[in-house]
Write a protein that holds these residues in place. Structure first.
Motif, PDB file in Angstrom:
ATOM      1  N   ASP A 120       0.864  -1.180   0.000  1.00 19.84           N
ATOM      2  CA  ASP A 120       0.000   0.000   0.000  1.00 19.84           C
ATOM      3  C   ASP A 120       0.897   1.226   0.000  1.00 19.84           C
ATOM      4  O   ASP A 120       2.122   1.118  -0.170  1.00 19.84           O
ATOM      5  N   ASP A 121       0.337   2.411   0.176  1.00 22.96           N
ATOM      6  CA  ASP A 121       1.108   3.655   0.098  1.00 22.96           C
ATOM      7  C   ASP A 121       2.189   3.732   1.168  1.00 22.96           C
ATOM      8  O   ASP A 121       3.206   4.421   0.980  1.00 22.96           O
ATOM      9  N   ILE A 122       1.998   3.042   2.289  1.00 23.78           N
ATOM     10  CA  ILE A 122       2.960   3.131   3.395  1.00 23.78           C
ATOM     11  C   ILE A 122       3.981   2.010   3.342  1.00 23.78           C
ATOM     12  O   ILE A 122       5.165   2.230   3.621  1.00 23.78           O
ATOM     13  N   THR A 123       3.585   0.814   2.939  1.00 24.63           N
ATOM     14  CA  THR A 123       4.479  -0.354   3.042  1.00 24.63           C
ATOM     15  C   THR A 123       5.352  -0.572   1.807  1.00 24.63           C
ATOM     16  O   THR A 123       6.342  -1.297   1.888  1.00 24.63           O
ATOM     17  N   GLU A 124       5.006   0.001   0.648  1.00 20.36           N
ATOM     18  CA  GLU A 124       5.851  -0.186  -0.531  1.00 20.36           C
ATOM     19  C   GLU A 124       7.183   0.543  -0.344  1.00 20.36           C
ATOM     20  O   GLU A 124       7.245   1.620   0.249  1.00 20.36           O
ATOM     21  N   CYS A 125       8.250  -0.049  -0.836  1.00 15.83           N
ATOM     22  CA  CYS A 125       9.586   0.516  -0.635  1.00 15.83           C
ATOM     23  C   CYS A 125      10.481   0.235  -1.836  1.00 15.83           C
ATOM     24  O   CYS A 125      10.170  -0.613  -2.673  1.00 15.83           O
ATOM     25  N   ARG A 126      11.594   0.966  -1.891  1.00 16.41           N
ATOM     26  CA  ARG A 126      12.620   0.720  -2.911  1.00 16.41           C
ATOM     27  C   ARG A 126      13.878   0.123  -2.293  1.00 16.41           C
ATOM     28  O   ARG A 126      14.560  -0.686  -2.909  1.00 16.41           O
ATOM     29  N   ASP A 127      14.217   0.575  -1.082  1.00 15.24           N
ATOM     30  CA  ASP A 127      15.337  -0.009  -0.339  1.00 15.24           C
ATOM     31  C   ASP A 127      15.019   0.076   1.149  1.00 15.24           C
ATOM     32  O   ASP A 127      13.998   0.620   1.552  1.00 15.24           O
ATOM     33  N   LYS A 128      15.913  -0.412   1.967  1.00 16.66           N
ATOM     34  CA  LYS A 128      15.637  -0.560   3.392  1.00 16.66           C
ATOM     35  C   LYS A 128      15.461   0.763   4.136  1.00 16.66           C
ATOM     36  O   LYS A 128      14.877   0.792   5.211  1.00 16.66           O
ATOM     37  N   LYS A 129      15.952   1.871   3.565  1.00 12.79           N
ATOM     38  CA  LYS A 129      15.796   3.148   4.251  1.00 12.79           C
ATOM     39  C   LYS A 129      14.331   3.609   4.278  1.00 12.79           C
ATOM     40  O   LYS A 129      13.965   4.489   5.052  1.00 12.79           O
ATOM     41  N   ASP A 130      13.490   3.007   3.410  1.00 13.10           N
ATOM     42  CA  ASP A 130      12.070   3.335   3.408  1.00 13.10           C
ATOM     43  C   ASP A 130      11.298   2.598   4.503  1.00 13.10           C
ATOM     44  O   ASP A 130      10.103   2.846   4.694  1.00 13.10           O
ATOM     45  N   CYS A 131      11.934   1.685   5.198  1.00  7.41           N
ATOM     46  CA  CYS A 131      11.276   0.874   6.226  1.00  7.41           C
ATOM     47  C   CYS A 131      11.840   1.226   7.602  1.00  7.41           C
ATOM     48  O   CYS A 131      13.042   1.428   7.759  1.00  7.41           O
ATOM     49  N   VAL A 132      10.957   1.291   8.579  1.00  9.71           N
ATOM     50  CA  VAL A 132      11.328   1.683   9.934  1.00  9.71           C
ATOM     51  C   VAL A 132      11.223   0.469  10.855  1.00  9.71           C
ATOM     52  O   VAL A 132      10.119  -0.069  11.035  1.00  9.71           O
ATOM     53  N   PRO A 133      12.310   0.025  11.439  1.00  6.82           N
ATOM     54  CA  PRO A 133      12.247  -1.124  12.352  1.00  6.82           C
ATOM     55  C   PRO A 133      11.311  -0.848  13.530  1.00  6.82           C
ATOM     56  O   PRO A 133      11.346   0.220  14.130  1.00  6.82           O
ATOM     57  N   GLY A 134      10.435  -1.810  13.809  1.00 12.54           N
ATOM     58  CA  GLY A 134       9.515  -1.674  14.933  1.00 12.54           C
ATOM     59  C   GLY A 134       8.240  -0.911  14.620  1.00 12.54           C
ATOM     60  O   GLY A 134       7.367  -0.787  15.494  1.00 12.54           O
ATOM     61  N   TYR A 135       8.113  -0.414  13.398  1.00 10.36           N
ATOM     62  CA  TYR A 135       6.931   0.385  13.046  1.00 10.36           C
ATOM     63  C   TYR A 135       5.695  -0.513  12.908  1.00 10.36           C
ATOM     64  O   TYR A 135       5.745  -1.576  12.289  1.00 10.36           O
ATOM     65  N   VAL A 136       4.583  -0.051  13.498  1.00  8.60           N
ATOM     66  CA  VAL A 136       3.295  -0.752  13.396  1.00  8.60           C
ATOM     67  C   VAL A 136       2.212   0.286  13.157  1.00  8.60           C
ATOM     68  O   VAL A 136       2.077   1.234  13.936  1.00  8.60           O
ATOM     69  N   SER A 137       1.462   0.123  12.076  1.00  8.43           N
ATOM     70  CA  SER A 137       0.325   1.012  11.835  1.00  8.43           C
ATOM     71  C   SER A 137      -0.969   0.293  12.202  1.00  8.43           C
ATOM     72  O   SER A 137      -0.964  -0.894  12.551  1.00  8.43           O
ATOM     73  N   THR A 138      -2.079   1.034  12.108  1.00  8.74           N
ATOM     74  CA  THR A 138      -3.378   0.459  12.476  1.00  8.74           C
ATOM     75  C   THR A 138      -3.719  -0.757  11.629  1.00  8.74           C
ATOM     76  O   THR A 138      -4.323  -1.721  12.110  1.00  8.74           O
ATOM     77  N   HIS A 139      -3.312  -0.737  10.370  1.00  8.53           N
ATOM     78  CA  HIS A 139      -3.685  -1.801   9.438  1.00  8.53           C
ATOM     79  C   HIS A 139      -2.543  -2.766   9.167  1.00  8.53           C
ATOM     80  O   HIS A 139      -2.617  -3.558   8.219  1.00  8.53           O
ATOM     81  N   SER A 140      -1.505  -2.729   9.976  1.00 12.48           N
ATOM     82  CA  SER A 140      -0.362  -3.630   9.765  1.00 12.48           C
ATOM     83  C   SER A 140      -0.736  -5.071  10.100  1.00 12.48           C
ATOM     84  O   SER A 140      -1.548  -5.333  10.994  1.00 12.48           O
ATOM     85  N   ASN A 141      -0.119  -5.987   9.396  1.00 11.06           N
ATOM     86  CA  ASN A 141      -0.258  -7.406   9.708  1.00 11.06           C
ATOM     87  C   ASN A 141       0.814  -7.890  10.670  1.00 11.06           C
ATOM     88  O   ASN A 141       0.730  -9.006  11.186  1.00 11.06           O
ATOM     89  N   GLY A 142       1.842  -7.056  10.882  1.00  7.92           N
ATOM     90  CA  GLY A 142       2.927  -7.431  11.785  1.00  7.92           C
ATOM     91  C   GLY A 142       3.810  -6.234  12.084  1.00  7.92           C
ATOM     92  O   GLY A 142       3.444  -5.083  11.827  1.00  7.92           O
ATOM     93  N   ILE A 143       5.001  -6.507  12.626  1.00 10.61           N
ATOM     94  CA  ILE A 143       5.947  -5.463  13.026  1.00 10.61           C
ATOM     95  C   ILE A 143       7.079  -5.410  12.001  1.00 10.61           C
ATOM     96  O   ILE A 143       7.702  -6.442  11.682  1.00 10.61           O
ATOM     97  N   GLN A 144       7.357  -4.226  11.489  1.00  5.11           N
ATOM     98  CA  GLN A 144       8.407  -4.080  10.477  1.00  5.11           C
ATOM     99  C   GLN A 144       9.787  -4.386  11.073  1.00  5.11           C
ATOM    100  O   GLN A 144      10.092  -3.994  12.208  1.00  5.11           O
ATOM    101  N   THR A 145      10.603  -5.080  10.251  1.00  3.76           N
ATOM    102  CA  THR A 145      11.966  -5.436  10.680  1.00  3.76           C
ATOM    103  C   THR A 145      13.007  -4.438  10.184  1.00  3.76           C
ATOM    104  O   THR A 145      14.153  -4.466  10.636  1.00  3.76           O
ATOM    105  N   GLY A 146      12.629  -3.562   9.244  1.00  8.60           N
ATOM    106  CA  GLY A 146      13.571  -2.594   8.679  1.00  8.60           C
ATOM    107  C   GLY A 146      14.163  -3.024   7.352  1.00  8.60           C
ATOM    108  O   GLY A 146      14.921  -2.270   6.730  1.00  8.60           O
ATOM    109  N   GLU A 147      13.764  -4.224   6.869  1.00  8.25           N
ATOM    110  CA  GLU A 147      14.260  -4.709   5.585  1.00  8.25           C
ATOM    111  C   GLU A 147      13.214  -4.456   4.496  1.00  8.25           C
ATOM    112  O   GLU A 147      12.021  -4.394   4.761  1.00  8.25           O
ATOM    113  N   CYS A 148      13.670  -4.302   3.264  1.00  9.17           N
ATOM    114  CA  CYS A 148      12.802  -4.145   2.098  1.00  9.17           C
ATOM    115  C   CYS A 148      13.002  -5.368   1.211  1.00  9.17           C
ATOM    116  O   CYS A 148      14.105  -5.601   0.694  1.00  9.17           O
ATOM    117  N   ILE A 149      11.933  -6.162   1.026  1.00  5.34           N
ATOM    118  CA  ILE A 149      12.060  -7.415   0.291  1.00  5.34           C
ATOM    119  C   ILE A 149      11.009  -7.476  -0.817  1.00  5.34           C
ATOM    120  O   ILE A 149      10.085  -6.679  -0.879  1.00  5.34           O
TER     121      ILE A 149
END
Length: 384
Positions: A120-149
């Motif tokens: 979605d608009d928040i979870t799509e990324c190009r590299d790992k700097k777009d992801c925040v470790p530990g981030y959880v939004s209202t509609h998240s399915n889990g906790i972000q690890t900081g990696e972009c896969i």
């Protein structure tokens, strides 16, 4: 001199007219019309229609439901599968209600681990700097690890620690997964009690035997007292389309009305059924429609690894709503209503006078007609 004074007094009183007030018949007719109207109201509405001679009581009720029906589905994910009551009635028992699953999104063989989040608009990324470790939004399915896969061949999303694979509920199955649910039936057992009169009854009437109960289906014309209802007929009777409602779910009301005149035999106290949709179906407001919820079934393999099947269930909740009022003759309400009626009759003349003489445009005309001025000459004796 005394005689002259007495003569003048006699002539004065004889020549001077006295004013006497006499009621007009026209206004009297209006009064009688109002009194007749009040009498008709007291007798017709208060006593005959509203049964003002009765003491009343509200119903106390209990409801038990039982759903029956079996259907078959055949999909690439599940293969051929039979669905029975244990699969689609969730939970098995509710208070005055029953939920029947009509559509479902299944996420099979989930286990806890690392996987790509839904794009979605928040979870799509190009590299790992777009992801925040530990981030959880209202509609998240889990906790972000900081990696972009890689989510698929064309999209990358932030990695999460979650139940994997994550649920994708973007597409709702259409037609409904359990479209044959319209042929399921629900047995409604309803017991009622009027404590003031110590009167109790149930909707399975004394005239209904076990043979009839096994074969009947409610119909307002042919079987109005059968307590078994076909789900499709309930929705249809409320002016809705079952297959449309089954896709995203909804809430239906099965209403049972017990209005009983206990001055008559108990056999005349009968249930009346009606149906309506309770959730708002508005084409102009399509945000979060229907009725759905999630639950999971958990498993462990021989190695002790836990997995689950996540189920997003869409369906129709049937609320059984019981209304009722019973009445029986009692001296106290009878005397109260008779006294009130007599009081209204006494007030009728006053109210009519106020309206006619002070509120209407032709009040001066009516005042002249109500009171007529006549001359009354009386002969009086001469006091000697």
């Amino acid at each position: 001199m005394v005689a002259c004074g007495a003569l003048r007094s006699f002539l004065f009183e004889y020549d001077t007219p006295r004013i006497v007030l006499i009621r007009s018949r026209k206004v009297g007719l209006v009064n009688r019309g109002v009194q007749l109207g009040i009498l008709a109201y007291v007798v017709g509405w208060v006593f005959l229609w509203e049964k003002g001679y009765q003491e009343t009581d509200s119903v106390v009720s209990s409801v038990i439901t039982k759903v029956k029906g079996v259907t078959l589905t055949n999909t690439s994910a599940l293969g051929a599968r039979i669905w029975d009551v244990a699969d689609y009635v969730i939970p098995p028992q509710e208070e005055n209600a029953v939920f029947v699953m009509t559509n479902v999104i299944l996420t099979l063989n989930q286990h806890q681990g690392h996987c790509a989040e839904l794009p979605d608009d928040i979870t799509e990324c190009r590299d790992k700097k777009d992801c925040v470790p530990g981030y959880v939004s209202t509609h998240s399915n889990g906790i972000q690890t900081g990696e972009c896969i890689q989510y698929n061949e064309s999209v990358k999303t932030c990695e999460v620690f979650a139940w994997c694979p994550v649920e994708d509920d973007y597409y709702i199955p259409k037609p409904a997964f359990l479209q044959e649910a319209e042929n399921f039936t629900i047995l409604v057992k309803n017991n009622i009690w009027y404590p003031k009169f110590n009167f109790s009854k149930r909707n399975i009437l004394p005239t209904i035997n076990s043979t009839y109960l096994k074969n009947c289906i409610y119909d307002s014309q042919t079987d109005p007292f059968c307590p078994i209802f076909r789900l499709g007929k309930i929705v249809e009777a409320a002016g809705q389309n079952f297959q449309e409602m089954a896709v995203e779910g909804g809430v239906m009301a099965l209403q049972i009305n017990w209005d009983c005149n206990l001055d008559r035999a108990a056999s005349h106290c009968l249930p009346k059924y009606s149906f309506r949709r309770l959730d708002n179906k508005d084409s102009a407001h399509t945000v979060s429609p229907g009725y759905n919820f999630r639950f999971a079934k958990y498993y462990k393999d021989s190695n002790g690894t836990e997995s689950r099947t996540l189920i997003k269930a869409y369906g129709i909740r049937f609320d059984i709503l019981v209304f009722g009022k019973a009445g029986k003759f009692d001296v106290i309400p009878t005397m109260i209503n008779i006294g009130s009626g007599l009081a209204l009759l006494g007030v009728a003349t006053v109210l009519c006078d106020i309206v006619v003489l002070y509120c209407m445009k032709k009040r001066y005309y009516y005042r002249e007609k109500k009171y007529k001025y006549v001359e009354d000459y009386e002969l009086v004796s001469i006091n000697e």
